[in-house]
Design a protein around this motif. Structure first.
Motif, PDB file in Angstrom:
ATOM      1  N   ARG A 198       0.879  -1.177   0.000  1.00 23.13           N
ATOM      2  CA  ARG A 198       0.000   0.000   0.000  1.00 23.13           C
ATOM      3  C   ARG A 198       0.913   1.223   0.000  1.00 23.13           C
ATOM      4  O   ARG A 198       1.673   1.442   0.935  1.00 23.13           O
ATOM      5  CB  ARG A 198      -0.912  -0.005   1.221  1.00 23.13           C
ATOM      6  N   GLY A 229      -1.611   4.204   4.252  1.00 23.20           N
ATOM      7  CA  GLY A 229      -1.276   4.106   2.837  1.00 23.20           C
ATOM      8  C   GLY A 229      -2.512   3.972   1.964  1.00 23.20           C
ATOM      9  O   GLY A 229      -3.633   3.823   2.455  1.00 23.20           O
ATOM     10  N   GLN A 230      -2.300   4.025   0.672  1.00 17.59           N
ATOM     11  CA  GLN A 230      -3.385   3.883  -0.293  1.00 17.59           C
ATOM     12  C   GLN A 230      -3.785   2.422  -0.408  1.00 17.59           C
ATOM     13  O   GLN A 230      -3.026   1.540  -0.019  1.00 17.59           O
ATOM     14  CB  GLN A 230      -2.931   4.403  -1.657  1.00 17.59           C
ATOM     15  N   PRO A 231      -4.952   2.148  -0.970  1.00 20.27           N
ATOM     16  CA  PRO A 231      -5.309   0.748  -1.225  1.00 20.27           C
ATOM     17  C   PRO A 231      -4.306   0.131  -2.207  1.00 20.27           C
ATOM     18  O   PRO A 231      -3.671   0.837  -2.997  1.00 20.27           O
ATOM     19  CB  PRO A 231      -6.693   0.832  -1.864  1.00 20.27           C
ATOM     20  N   THR A 232      -4.165  -1.187  -2.170  1.00 21.15           N
ATOM     21  CA  THR A 232      -3.257  -1.847  -3.097  1.00 21.15           C
ATOM     22  C   THR A 232      -3.768  -1.684  -4.521  1.00 21.15           C
ATOM     23  O   THR A 232      -4.956  -1.450  -4.748  1.00 21.15           O
ATOM     24  CB  THR A 232      -3.147  -3.357  -2.788  1.00 21.15           C
ATOM     25  N   LEU A 284      -7.687  -1.826  -6.006  1.00 21.84           N
ATOM     26  CA  LEU A 284      -8.248  -0.776  -6.866  1.00 21.84           C
ATOM     27  C   LEU A 284      -8.770  -1.363  -8.174  1.00 21.84           C
ATOM     28  O   LEU A 284      -9.851  -0.987  -8.645  1.00 21.84           O
ATOM     29  CB  LEU A 284      -7.196   0.298  -7.153  1.00 21.84           C
TER      30      LEU A 284
END
Length: 159
Positions: free
Chosen positions: A28, A74-77, A81
């Protein structure tokens, strides 16, 4: 590299499928700069991935990479997505009345995959092909009147 996605694409181009899979499924992204990667890991990912990731990114790009595990979410994987986009596309298709009628007509059927149709642009320098017009359609050759050879049958078969 300007973006994390470019790094993942490079791993795919160089056929390092294991590295590409780790970057898509287990990482992430928190922050990305060329040569520096700040990430959070998915809960089931081993921490040993970090050292391996730094080495393999260096091998891939030919430069040294600093990989840091962040305490941030963190961002989504990238995989999650992609799965979310696919699910949204499937929901859109399932909402289409025509698709609903087809699914009703064939009980037990389901939409398995949704793919976008890619339209090829015409080659450069050529005008676009004209739309077919029913009045300009060529006549359909009907073999039934003369048989497969296209000639009238002179033999009288009516006994």
């Amino acid at each position: 590299m300007a973006r994390f996605e470019d790094l993942v694409a490079l791993a795919g181009e160089r056929r390092d499928i294991q590295l590409k899979t780790v970057l898509e499924r287990d990482v992430r992204l928190v922050r990305f700069e060329d040569g520096h990667l700040e990430i959070a890991l998915e809960p089931n990912t081993s921490k040993a991935v970090i050292g391996d990731l730094s080495r393999r990114l260096g091998d891939l790009t030919g430069r040294r990479w600093m990989v840091v595990v962040s305490s941030e979410q963190g961002q989504p994987t990238l995989r999650s997505l992609t799965q979310a986009r696919e699910a949204e596309a499937k929901r859109g298709v399932l909402a289409d009345p025509l698709v609903q009628r087809v699914l009703e007509r064939f009980p037990g059927s389901e939409v398995v995959q949704v793919r976008r149709r890619e339209v090829e642009p015409p080659p450069a320098g050529l005008p676009p092909a004209p739309e077919p017009d029913d009045d300009d359609a060529p006549p359909v050759w009907d073999e039934s009147a003369y048989g497969a050879h296209g000639l009238p049958d002179d033999v009288d078969d009516d006994f």
